[in-house]
Design an enzyme around this catalytic site. Structure first.
Site, PDB file in Angstrom:
ATOM      1  N   LYS A  86      36.685  31.597  37.344  1.00 16.72           N
ATOM      2  CA  LYS A  86      37.171  32.621  36.413  1.00 16.72           C
ATOM      3  C   LYS A  86      38.671  32.819  36.606  1.00 16.72           C
ATOM      4  O   LYS A  86      39.114  33.304  37.637  1.00 16.72           O
ATOM      5  CB  LYS A  86      36.460  33.960  36.632  1.00 16.72           C
ATOM      6  CG  LYS A  86      36.698  34.880  35.433  1.00 16.72           C
ATOM      7  CD  LYS A  86      36.318  36.318  35.696  1.00 16.72           C
ATOM      8  CE  LYS A  86      37.440  37.146  36.256  1.00 16.72           C
ATOM      9  NZ  LYS A  86      38.643  37.233  35.389  1.00 16.72           N
TER      10      LYS A  86
ATOM     11  N   GLY B  66      43.895  37.233  44.864  1.00 13.60           N
ATOM     12  CA  GLY B  66      44.197  38.406  44.050  1.00 13.60           C
ATOM     13  C   GLY B  66      44.624  39.554  44.934  1.00 13.60           C
ATOM     14  O   GLY B  66      45.094  39.353  46.069  1.00 13.60           O
TER      15      GLY B  66
ATOM     16  N   THR C 232      44.603  42.997  47.335  1.00 12.87           N
ATOM     17  CA  THR C 232      43.882  43.357  48.566  1.00 12.87           C
ATOM     18  C   THR C 232      42.692  44.275  48.260  1.00 12.87           C
ATOM     19  O   THR C 232      41.605  44.109  48.834  1.00 12.87           O
ATOM     20  CB  THR C 232      44.860  43.994  49.575  1.00 12.87           C
ATOM     21  OG1 THR C 232      45.793  42.970  49.961  1.00 12.87           O
ATOM     22  CG2 THR C 232      44.152  44.510  50.817  1.00 12.87           C
ATOM     23  N   ALA C 233      42.863  45.224  47.342  1.00  8.77           N
ATOM     24  CA  ALA C 233      41.759  46.147  47.026  1.00  8.77           C
ATOM     25  C   ALA C 233      40.577  45.373  46.419  1.00  8.77           C
ATOM     26  O   ALA C 233      39.418  45.622  46.774  1.00  8.77           O
ATOM     27  CB  ALA C 233      42.238  47.230  46.058  1.00  8.77           C
ATOM     28  N   THR C 234      40.869  44.409  45.535  1.00  6.13           N
ATOM     29  CA  THR C 234      39.789  43.598  44.948  1.00  6.13           C
ATOM     30  C   THR C 234      39.123  42.755  46.040  1.00  6.13           C
ATOM     31  O   THR C 234      37.895  42.616  46.070  1.00  6.13           O
ATOM     32  CB  THR C 234      40.332  42.678  43.827  1.00  6.13           C
ATOM     33  OG1 THR C 234      41.221  43.409  43.007  1.00  6.13           O
ATOM     34  CG2 THR C 234      39.210  42.105  42.986  1.00  6.13           C
TER      35      THR C 234
ATOM     36  N   GLU D  96      42.585  35.270  49.643  1.00  9.52           N
ATOM     37  CA  GLU D  96      44.063  35.195  49.673  1.00  9.52           C
ATOM     38  C   GLU D  96      44.577  36.419  48.949  1.00  9.52           C
ATOM     39  O   GLU D  96      44.429  36.522  47.725  1.00  9.52           O
ATOM     40  CB  GLU D  96      44.535  33.919  48.959  1.00  9.52           C
ATOM     41  CG  GLU D  96      44.074  32.633  49.606  1.00  9.52           C
ATOM     42  CD  GLU D  96      44.670  32.405  50.977  1.00  9.52           C
ATOM     43  OE1 GLU D  96      45.717  32.999  51.288  1.00  9.52           O
ATOM     44  OE2 GLU D  96      44.071  31.650  51.753  1.00  9.52           O
TER      45      GLU D  96
ATOM     46  N   CYS E 143      53.226  36.032  45.296  1.00 11.88           N
ATOM     47  CA  CYS E 143      52.754  36.706  46.510  1.00 11.88           C
ATOM     48  C   CYS E 143      53.674  36.428  47.690  1.00 11.88           C
ATOM     49  O   CYS E 143      53.659  37.158  48.669  1.00 11.88           O
ATOM     50  CB  CYS E 143      51.337  36.261  46.824  1.00 11.88           C
ATOM     51  SG  CYS E 143      51.202  34.476  46.980  1.00 11.88           S
TER      52      CYS E 143
HETATM   53  P1  NAD Z   1      43.367  41.257  40.904  1.00 12.72           P
HETATM   54  O1  NAD Z   1      42.765  41.448  42.235  1.00 12.72           O
HETATM   55  O2  NAD Z   1      43.452  42.406  39.991  1.00 12.72           O
HETATM   56  O3  NAD Z   1      42.602  40.124  40.080  1.00 12.72           O
HETATM   57  C1  NAD Z   1      42.445  38.807  40.573  1.00 12.72           C
HETATM   58  C2  NAD Z   1      41.230  38.181  39.938  1.00 12.72           C
HETATM   59  O4  NAD Z   1      40.075  38.892  40.381  1.00 12.72           O
HETATM   60  C3  NAD Z   1      41.209  38.249  38.405  1.00 12.72           C
HETATM   61  O5  NAD Z   1      40.663  37.051  37.895  1.00 12.72           O
HETATM   62  C4  NAD Z   1      40.282  39.417  38.143  1.00 12.72           C
HETATM   63  O6  NAD Z   1      39.654  39.363  36.894  1.00 12.72           O
HETATM   64  C5  NAD Z   1      39.272  39.251  39.268  1.00 12.72           C
HETATM   65  N1  NAD Z   1      38.513  40.455  39.615  1.00 12.72           N
HETATM   66  C6  NAD Z   1      38.887  41.748  39.502  1.00 12.72           C
HETATM   67  N2  NAD Z   1      37.879  42.561  39.882  1.00 12.72           N
HETATM   68  C7  NAD Z   1      36.851  41.761  40.260  1.00 12.72           C
HETATM   69  C8  NAD Z   1      35.540  41.997  40.746  1.00 12.72           C
HETATM   70  N3  NAD Z   1      35.049  43.236  40.906  1.00 12.72           N
HETATM   71  N4  NAD Z   1      34.761  40.943  41.042  1.00 12.72           N
HETATM   72  C9  NAD Z   1      35.228  39.691  40.897  1.00 12.72           C
HETATM   73  N5  NAD Z   1      36.449  39.395  40.400  1.00 12.72           N
HETATM   74  C10 NAD Z   1      37.261  40.420  40.102  1.00 12.72           C
HETATM   75  O7  NAD Z   1      44.801  40.632  41.182  1.00 12.72           O
HETATM   76  P2  NAD Z   1      45.928  40.289  40.121  1.00 12.72           P
HETATM   77  O8  NAD Z   1      46.564  41.564  39.679  1.00 12.72           O
HETATM   78  O9  NAD Z   1      45.391  39.341  39.114  1.00 12.72           O
HETATM   79  O10 NAD Z   1      46.959  39.460  41.020  1.00 12.72           O
HETATM   80  C11 NAD Z   1      47.990  40.034  41.754  1.00 12.72           C
HETATM   81  C12 NAD Z   1      47.621  40.097  43.220  1.00 12.72           C
HETATM   82  O11 NAD Z   1      47.291  38.801  43.693  1.00 12.72           O
HETATM   83  C13 NAD Z   1      48.768  40.565  44.087  1.00 12.72           C
HETATM   84  O12 NAD Z   1      48.284  41.475  45.044  1.00 12.72           O
HETATM   85  C14 NAD Z   1      49.238  39.295  44.778  1.00 12.72           C
HETATM   86  O13 NAD Z   1      49.869  39.475  46.024  1.00 12.72           O
HETATM   87  C15 NAD Z   1      47.947  38.563  44.929  1.00 12.72           C
HETATM   88  N6  NAD Z   1      48.187  37.134  45.123  1.00 12.72           N
HETATM   89  C16 NAD Z   1      47.933  36.602  46.357  1.00 12.72           C
HETATM   90  C17 NAD Z   1      48.173  35.252  46.582  1.00 12.72           C
HETATM   91  C18 NAD Z   1      47.910  34.629  47.922  1.00 12.72           C
HETATM   92  O14 NAD Z   1      47.853  33.411  47.986  1.00 12.72           O
HETATM   93  N7  NAD Z   1      47.740  35.390  48.981  1.00 12.72           N
HETATM   94  C19 NAD Z   1      48.650  34.458  45.540  1.00 12.72           C
HETATM   95  C20 NAD Z   1      48.893  35.042  44.309  1.00 12.72           C
HETATM   96  C21 NAD Z   1      48.640  36.387  44.096  1.00 12.72           C
END
Ligand code: NAD
Length: 480
Positions: free
Chosen positions: A173, A226, A228-230, A248, A282
């Protein structure tokens, strides 16, 4: 209006419910396509297809699997311009950046793991005169891969390439905020001859489609990138089901600049590490720590360079700062800038939304923003903003720089600028950070482990780490 489709069992299909959600072009602030609002039923169909494909894909000779994945990489290269344009329109990033970084890296991800799997070997442990052990690494089944919006195709392929190369089938997804290149990618998979059901792409909301993936009992492993809270929510859902997890997550990365650095190089790269992709990487270094003896010199030179960055239409080849990915995210970043003022920070450049003209009149643009005068433990220096906002703080001693650098809940990456080799080794040893760059930033060898400490994640991606994650070990012991 264009309707994006799910990719299930080798076919592009509408969501079972028939419902769609709006997809925005952030540079124009306008809906330009529709995304399937997928639910549990779509995920079930995808998992059923993946389960049926698994016996064929996992037993396919590895060189055949590798050839198909390499073909997908070739098709990404052939479609470079089209994919870069789609990424820029969907995400707001400068098209030049998408063309130079996002799309080439996506084909590298596919090619890297397509060939890495050819060299992935088992271990053997001989016990003299007693027994011999060999350890097989076997594909696990259906992997769930969930990715964010900031580097859409780049991070999507970074997960599915090792999952598929290792012989798993995948239900993936992409972010609902940037679904377009994953949709175009599904067409490339069809053209490359990927057998049906091996990769299934479900579009939709995290709380609905994503939730159905993490809860599905026939998906035993989840790779997530994505917030940290998710990640915390996913871990809480998946852990009681004993799913294998790779997370990650967010970061608040320090960029430490010592007086003995190569000043010009540190300055030039710090502009990039602060504001590339509008600061929405990130790995961006959002806390710049500068040794006091060069603090004023650095701040002045940095601000001069930041003021010269061209904010503009992402489709203009000269643009350095494009649009923020969504209106909600823009509001969040602006609210942090207001908070910085309340916390006593001085906005020494930027700080405001930019009113663009013509096509981009309603787009989401923010000036690259530099803030000074804040302590290291205020919210601005502790929480991830994920936008074109950096703080600069002075430090006196190396120990102080390390304390500030390590003093957040995150631990993804750190950059250090020094010409003193001994200091570089010592400080790398002290940093609580999964990645340490000395005198560089974003230099990536795909064989190296990638991931964060503390609340920046659990597990590592990249090279053999990823292939190990997407396989399960089995030890066979034979008595001699
Ligand atoms: P997000 O956590 O809002 O969403 C990420 C993904 O998770 C999306 O596809 C979203 O639809 C999905 N998602 C949301 N709720 C879910 C649930 N309950 N169950 C399953 N999937 C769910 O993050 P974002 O706003 O898309 O991305 C930004 C964040 O990602 C920032 O915190 C950034 O630091 C982090 N990030 C980390 C890395 C890394 O490699 N560490 C790389 C890129 C981005």
């Amino acid at each position: 209006m264009q309707k994006i489709q799910n990719f299930i069992n080798g076919k592009l299909v509408a969501p079972v419910s028939g419902s769609y959600i709006d997809n925005y072009n952030p540079a124009e602030g306008k809906v330009y396509s529709l995304i399937p609002d997928s639910d549990e039923q779509d995920v079930k169909n995808a998992v059923d297809a993946a389960k049926s494909a698994f016996p064929i894909w996992s037993k396919m000779p590895v060189d055949e699997r590798s050839k198909i994945l390499q073909k997908i990489a070739d098709l990404i290269d052939e479609n470079l311009d089209r994919l870069a344009m789609a990424e820029s329109v969907d995400n707001g990033k400068p098209v030049a950046l998408a063309k130079a970084v996002d799309i080439p890296r996506s084909s590298s991800n596919m090619r890297f793991f397509a060939t890495a799997i050819l060299h992935f070997s088992s271990e053997a442990h001989k016990m003299d005169n007693v027994a011999i052990n060999y350890t097989n690494r076997e594909p696990i089944g259906v992997a769930g891969c969930i990715s964010p919006w900031n580097l859409p195709l780049y991070l999507f392929t970074w997960k599915i390439a090792p999952a598929l190369a290792a012989g798993n089938c995948v239900v993936a997804k992409p972010s609902e905020i940037t679904p377009m290149t994953a949709y175009l990618f599904s067409e490339l998979c069809i053209n490359a001859g990927l057998p049906k059901g091996v990769l299934n792409i479900i579009h939709g909301l995290g709380a609905k489609a994503g939730q159905a993936i993490i809860e599905h009992q026939d998906i035993p492993l989840i790779s997530f990138t994505g917030g940290t809270a998710t990640g915390k929510h996913i871990a809480a859902t998946a852990a009681p089901m004993f799913k294998k997890l790779s997370l990650e997550l967010g970061g608040k990365n320090p960029n430490i600049i010592f007086a003995d650095c190569d000043f010009d190089q540190a300055l030039k790269t710090s502009v990039l590490s602060s504001f590339s992709n509008q600061g929405q990487i990130c790995l961006c270094g959002s806390r710049i720590l500068v040794e006091r003896s060069i603090y004023t010199k650095f701040v002045d030179a940095f601000v001069a360079k930041v003021k010269a960055l061209k904010i503009g239409d992402p489709l203009d080849g000269l643009t350095k700062i494009g649009a923020i990915v969504s209106e909600d995210h823009m509001k969040k970043i602006l609210s942090y800038i207001e908070l910085a003022k309340k916390e006593g920070g001085q906005i020494i450049t930027g700080g405001k939304q930019v009113q663009m003209e013509e096509r981009c009149t309603n787009g989401y643009f923010i000036e690259p923003t530099v803030i000074t005068g804040l302590g290291h433990d205020c919210r601005i220096n502790q929480e991830e903003i994920f936008g074109p906002v950096v703080t600069i703080m002075p430090f006196d001693k190396q120990e102080e720089a390390i304390e500030y650098a390590n003093g957040t809940a995150y631990g993804l990456s750190t950059t250090v600028w020094t010409e003193n080799l001994k200091r570089a080794h010592n400080i790398a040893n002290e940093l609580k950070s999964g990645i340490v760059w000395i005198n560089c930033w974003m230099v990536r060898d795909l064989r190296t482990p990638f991931g964060g400490m503390k609340q920046s994640g659990v597990g590592r991606e990249g090279g053999n780490e990823a292939l190990r994650f997407f396989t399960e070990t089995k030890n066979v012991c034979i008595k001699l």
